[in-house]
Design a protein around this motif. Structure first.
Motif, PDB file in Angstrom:
ATOM      1  N   LYS A   1       0.838  -1.202   0.000  1.00 42.34           N
ATOM      2  CA  LYS A   1       0.000   0.000   0.000  1.00 42.34           C
ATOM      3  C   LYS A   1       0.874   1.253   0.000  1.00 42.34           C
ATOM      4  CE  LYS A   1      -3.965  -2.097   2.345  1.00 42.34           C
ATOM      5  NZ  LYS A   1      -4.808  -2.106   3.578  1.00 42.34           N
ATOM      6  N   ASN A   2       1.920   1.236   0.845  1.00 40.54           N
ATOM      7  CA  ASN A   2       2.809   2.397   0.909  1.00 40.54           C
ATOM      8  C   ASN A   2       3.507   2.622  -0.432  1.00 40.54           C
ATOM      9  OD1 ASN A   2       2.105   2.680   3.579  1.00 40.54           O
ATOM     10  ND2 ASN A   2       3.937   1.666   4.370  1.00 40.54           N
ATOM     11  N   LYS A   3       3.916   1.520  -1.049  1.00 41.86           N
ATOM     12  CA  LYS A   3       4.593   1.636  -2.338  1.00 41.86           C
ATOM     13  C   LYS A   3       3.648   2.183  -3.402  1.00 41.86           C
ATOM     14  CE  LYS A   3       7.447  -1.026  -5.544  1.00 41.86           C
ATOM     15  NZ  LYS A   3       8.036  -2.366  -5.834  1.00 41.86           N
ATOM     16  N   LYS A   4       2.399   1.682  -3.344  1.00 37.81           N
ATOM     17  CA  LYS A   4       1.401   2.164  -4.303  1.00 37.81           C
ATOM     18  C   LYS A   4       1.158   3.652  -4.130  1.00 37.81           C
ATOM     19  CE  LYS A   4      -3.257   1.116  -5.981  1.00 37.81           C
ATOM     20  NZ  LYS A   4      -4.453   0.260  -5.776  1.00 37.81           N
ATOM     21  N   GLU A   5       1.040   4.098  -2.864  1.00 33.75           N
ATOM     22  CA  GLU A   5       0.837   5.517  -2.594  1.00 33.75           C
ATOM     23  C   GLU A   5       2.046   6.334  -3.052  1.00 33.75           C
ATOM     24  OE1 GLU A   5      -0.036   5.973   1.502  1.00 33.75           O
ATOM     25  OE2 GLU A   5      -1.971   4.918   1.411  1.00 33.75           O
ATOM     26  N   ARG A   6       3.250   5.783  -2.784  1.00 29.64           N
ATOM     27  CA  ARG A   6       4.474   6.503  -3.166  1.00 29.64           C
ATOM     28  C   ARG A   6       4.565   6.634  -4.680  1.00 29.64           C
ATOM     29  NH1 ARG A   6       7.587   3.408  -0.801  1.00 29.64           N
ATOM     30  NH2 ARG A   6       8.463   2.197  -2.547  1.00 29.64           N
ATOM     31  N   LEU A   7       4.219   5.551  -5.391  1.00 29.94           N
ATOM     32  CA  LEU A   7       4.255   5.599  -6.856  1.00 29.94           C
ATOM     33  C   LEU A   7       3.198   6.553  -7.405  1.00 29.94           C
ATOM     34  CD1 LEU A   7       4.800   1.809  -7.680  1.00 29.94           C
ATOM     35  CD2 LEU A   7       6.446   3.667  -7.965  1.00 29.94           C
ATOM     36  N   SER A   8       2.053   6.578  -6.718  1.00 36.09           N
ATOM     37  CA  SER A   8       0.988   7.498  -7.149  1.00 36.09           C
ATOM     38  C   SER A   8       1.440   8.947  -6.984  1.00 36.09           C
ATOM     39  CB  SER A   8      -0.281   7.224  -6.338  1.00 36.09           C
ATOM     40  OG  SER A   8      -1.306   8.107  -6.702  1.00 36.09           O
ATOM     41  N   GLN A   9       2.073   9.247  -5.838  1.00 35.37           N
ATOM     42  CA  GLN A   9       2.585  10.602  -5.610  1.00 35.37           C
ATOM     43  C   GLN A   9       3.697  10.940  -6.597  1.00 35.37           C
ATOM     44  OE1 GLN A   9       3.792  10.710  -1.521  1.00 35.37           O
ATOM     45  NE2 GLN A   9       1.688  10.591  -0.727  1.00 35.37           N
ATOM     46  N   GLU A  10       4.557   9.918  -6.842  1.00 35.00           N
ATOM     47  CA  GLU A  10       5.661  10.138  -7.775  1.00 35.00           C
ATOM     48  C   GLU A  10       5.122  10.392  -9.180  1.00 35.00           C
ATOM     49  OE1 GLU A  10       9.599   7.690  -9.368  1.00 35.00           O
ATOM     50  OE2 GLU A  10       8.614   7.085  -7.501  1.00 35.00           O
ATOM     51  N   SER A  11       4.073   9.652  -9.542  1.00 31.93           N
ATOM     52  CA  SER A  11       3.463   9.851 -10.856  1.00 31.93           C
ATOM     53  C   SER A  11       2.902  11.260 -10.985  1.00 31.93           C
ATOM     54  CB  SER A  11       2.355   8.815 -11.066  1.00 31.93           C
ATOM     55  OG  SER A  11       1.678   9.022 -12.275  1.00 31.93           O
ATOM     56  N   SER A  12       2.255  11.719  -9.897  1.00 31.19           N
ATOM     57  CA  SER A  12       1.692  13.075  -9.912  1.00 31.19           C
ATOM     58  C   SER A  12       2.796  14.125 -10.007  1.00 31.19           C
ATOM     59  CB  SER A  12       0.862  13.296  -8.652  1.00 31.19           C
ATOM     60  OG  SER A  12       0.354  14.601  -8.603  1.00 31.19           O
ATOM     61  N   THR A  13       3.906  13.880  -9.270  1.00 32.66           N
ATOM     62  CA  THR A  13       5.036  14.815  -9.295  1.00 32.66           C
ATOM     63  C   THR A  13       5.669  14.864 -10.676  1.00 32.66           C
ATOM     64  OG1 THR A  13       5.497  14.376  -6.964  1.00 32.66           O
ATOM     65  CG2 THR A  13       7.277  15.345  -8.262  1.00 32.66           C
ATOM     66  N   LEU A  14       5.823  13.683 -11.293  1.00 31.25           N
ATOM     67  CA  LEU A  14       6.406  13.627 -12.635  1.00 31.25           C
ATOM     68  C   LEU A  14       5.510  14.329 -13.662  1.00 31.25           C
ATOM     69  CD1 LEU A  14       7.763   9.959 -12.660  1.00 31.25           C
ATOM     70  CD2 LEU A  14       9.123  12.056 -12.570  1.00 31.25           C
ATOM     71  N   GLN A  15       4.210  14.138 -13.497  1.00 23.55           N
ATOM     72  CA  GLN A  15       3.264  14.782 -14.412  1.00 23.55           C
ATOM     73  C   GLN A  15       3.369  16.302 -14.298  1.00 23.55           C
ATOM     74  OE1 GLN A  15      -0.793  13.624 -13.807  1.00 23.55           O
ATOM     75  NE2 GLN A  15      -1.421  14.241 -15.860  1.00 23.55           N
ATOM     76  N   ASP A  16       3.452  16.795 -13.026  1.00 25.00           N
ATOM     77  CA  ASP A  16       3.595  18.245 -12.821  1.00 25.00           C
ATOM     78  C   ASP A  16       4.915  18.742 -13.416  1.00 25.00           C
ATOM     79  OD1 ASP A  16       1.194  18.234 -11.505  1.00 25.00           O
ATOM     80  OD2 ASP A  16       2.080  18.169  -9.495  1.00 25.00           O
ATOM     81  N   LEU A  17       5.959  17.924 -13.242  1.00 21.80           N
ATOM     82  CA  LEU A  17       7.268  18.326 -13.748  1.00 21.80           C
ATOM     83  C   LEU A  17       7.267  18.387 -15.277  1.00 21.80           C
ATOM     84  CD1 LEU A  17      10.185  19.034 -13.029  1.00 21.80           C
ATOM     85  CD2 LEU A  17      10.713  16.584 -13.007  1.00 21.80           C
ATOM     86  N   MET A  18       6.595  17.409 -15.904  1.00 16.71           N
ATOM     87  CA  MET A  18       6.510  17.427 -17.371  1.00 16.71           C
ATOM     88  C   MET A  18       5.746  18.649 -17.871  1.00 16.71           C
ATOM     89  SD  MET A  18       6.052  13.459 -18.571  1.00 16.71           S
ATOM     90  CE  MET A  18       4.582  13.182 -17.586  1.00 16.71           C
TER      91      MET A  18
END
Length: 466
Positions: free
Chosen positions: A202-219
């Motif tokens: 669950k923690n990994k899923k949440e971390r990947l979800s946050q990372e995905s959101s961060t990457l999207q914002d960065l793009m």
């Protein structure tokens, strides 16, 4: 004369109620296949014993349970009573069959009654003699003593029998409870570990979800920066580039899988029940390997060129064990404390059809391999998909082999943890343990791979190497 005739008739009867083996009156008489009878205790007890009858020498198979000959037992009982009555009617004055004199003495060495002339004969002259009355008195004392002892033991046995029916301690229930307790503890341990793994997912899923959101914002920020005027772009680009590089660096690290450590209580203690004492077979060693004289250690020689490629995994420099397994469960341990790179596993063979009518035997290996890279050590398996980074070095590896089920597993002995279990293998030929202490690292001195003795334990160097 009448008494003498009665005694003669009794002697004829006595021969019919006497066991030919022990020479005494029948005790629980049984009759075998040839028709002759013996005491049940005098016959062999094994059902597979071929018994030669002392009377007719006929071979017969003695059954495990022979029925008592009731008629013969009753006849023996009547014979004993008749003997007692004859002795009383003659005043107990039985006479010697040889000298016709009264049997007044008892030979303690031969355990037989004698007349005076028998006592003086050469065969009895040096023996110990005493009057019949004295010998009988001593015998009765022994009988009475044995009766008292047997009576005492009989009472004690009865008491034990009562206790057995109502035991003070129920050992079966106590041991069963201990096993149930262990099962319960193991279930609790498994539950907590699975719960922890689920939380990690669950923690990994949440971390990947946050990372995905961060990457999207960065793009989006990069896309927006790309469309800005030159001056505006150059003014803000430094911070944006640093954020991008940092995100890519963290992502690269996150993509590297690591070997999971899952300590399981009592694992190594259980596996130790199947420990085998492995010895190396020098005849099977590759030319670039050096096997110690005690056949318990192997190291790389100068002939092992680190950069030389091998055709396939079966060409890997290795040495096999003397033992070959075709059944059962085996477990052995190997000390790899000093080795940055190593390979452990099993070697077997299989048949390959090369062309019609031509079949060749091919080698096949299944193994766990440790490879040294710039950023650490990695574990790889064949077959299988293991290619994971180690969090720390492993000083001792345990190898478990179950031939029938094709189960091959590797354990971290220090952590009491399963490293990896290969997919089930179908063995069709003997299996031999396989060892490869390398390849050695460039510029380093080759270190030994040691086979651990059955009764060995982890040494202090194993702990200090972690």
């Amino acid at each position: 004369m009448a008494a003498a005739a009665a005694m003669e008739m009794f002697q004829q009867l006595q021969s019919q109620i006497t066991c030919p083996i022990c020479g005494n009156y029948f005790c629980e008489p049984v009759t075998i296949g040839c028709g002759h009878s013996f005491c049940r205790a005098c016959l062999p007890r094994s059902a597979a014993t071929a018994f030669s009858c002392p009377e007719c020498r006929q071979m017969t198979q003695v059954r495990g349970f022979l029925f008592i000959n009731g008629n013969l037992a009753e006849l023996t009982k009547l014979g004993k009573q008749l003997r007692s009555q004859l002795l009383q009617s003659t005043g107990g004055q039985r006479r010697c069959a040889i000298h016709k004199e009264v049997l007044e003495y008892f030979c303690e060495d031969d355990q037989t009654v004698l007349c005076l002339r028998c006592c003086q004969a050469p065969e009895h002259g040096a023996h110990r003699h005493c009057p019949v009355e004295e010998a009988a008195s001593n015998c009765r004392k022994k009988i009475q003593h044995l009766q008292r002892c047997l009576q005492k033991y009989f009472k004690e046995t009865k008491k034990l029998l009562v206790k057995e029916k109502r035991p003070v301690i129920d050992w079966e229930e106590m041991i069963s409870k201990e096993y149930r307790k262990r099962d319960s503890l193991m279930r609790d341990e498994l539950y907590h570990y699975l719960e922890r793994m689920d939380q990690e997912k669950k923690n990994k899923k949440e971390r990947l979800s946050q990372e995905s959101s961060t990457l999207q914002d960065l793009m989006l920020d990069l896309q927006e920066a790309d469309s800005q005027p030159n001056l505006d772009l150059l003014r803000d680009v430094k911070e944006l580039l640093e954020r991008s590089k940092s995100a890519l660096s963290q992502r690269a690290k996150a993509l590297i899988p690591e070997v999971r450590v899952c300590p399981i209580s009592g694992t190594i203690e259980t596996l130790n029940q199947f420990r085998v004492d492995i010895r190396l077979d020098p005849a099977s060693a590759s030319p670039c390997l050096i096997v110690a004289e005690d056949l318990k250690s192997v190291r790389a020689g100068e002939g092992w060129q680190v950069d030389s490629p091998h055709g396939d995994d079966s060409d890997l420099p290795m040495v096999l064990a003397e033992q070959a397994f075709t059944s059962g469960i085996q477990y052995w341990e190997v000390d790899v404390t000093q080795l940055p790179q190593w390979t452990l596993g099993i070697h077997t063979t299989y048949l390959r059809i090369k062309s019609p009518g031509r079949i060749i035997k091919c080698a096949l290996v299944f193994f766990l391999r440790c490879v040294k890279k710039e950023d650490g050590q990695y574990l790889q398996s064949y077959p299988g998909s293991l290619n994971h980074k180690l969090k720390g070095s492993i000083p001792r590896i345990g190898v478990y082999l179950e031939y029938k089920t094709g189960n091959l597993a590797f354990y971290n002995v220090l952590q009491s943890s399963l490293i990896y279990q290969l997919p089930d293998i179908s063995f069709v030929a003997p299996v031999r343990p396989m060892f490869s202490p390398g390849p050695p690292l460039q510029g380093t001195k080759p270190a030994p791979m040691n086979l651990c003795a059955v009764d060995s334990h982890l040494s202090s160097c194993c702990y200090s190497s972690l």
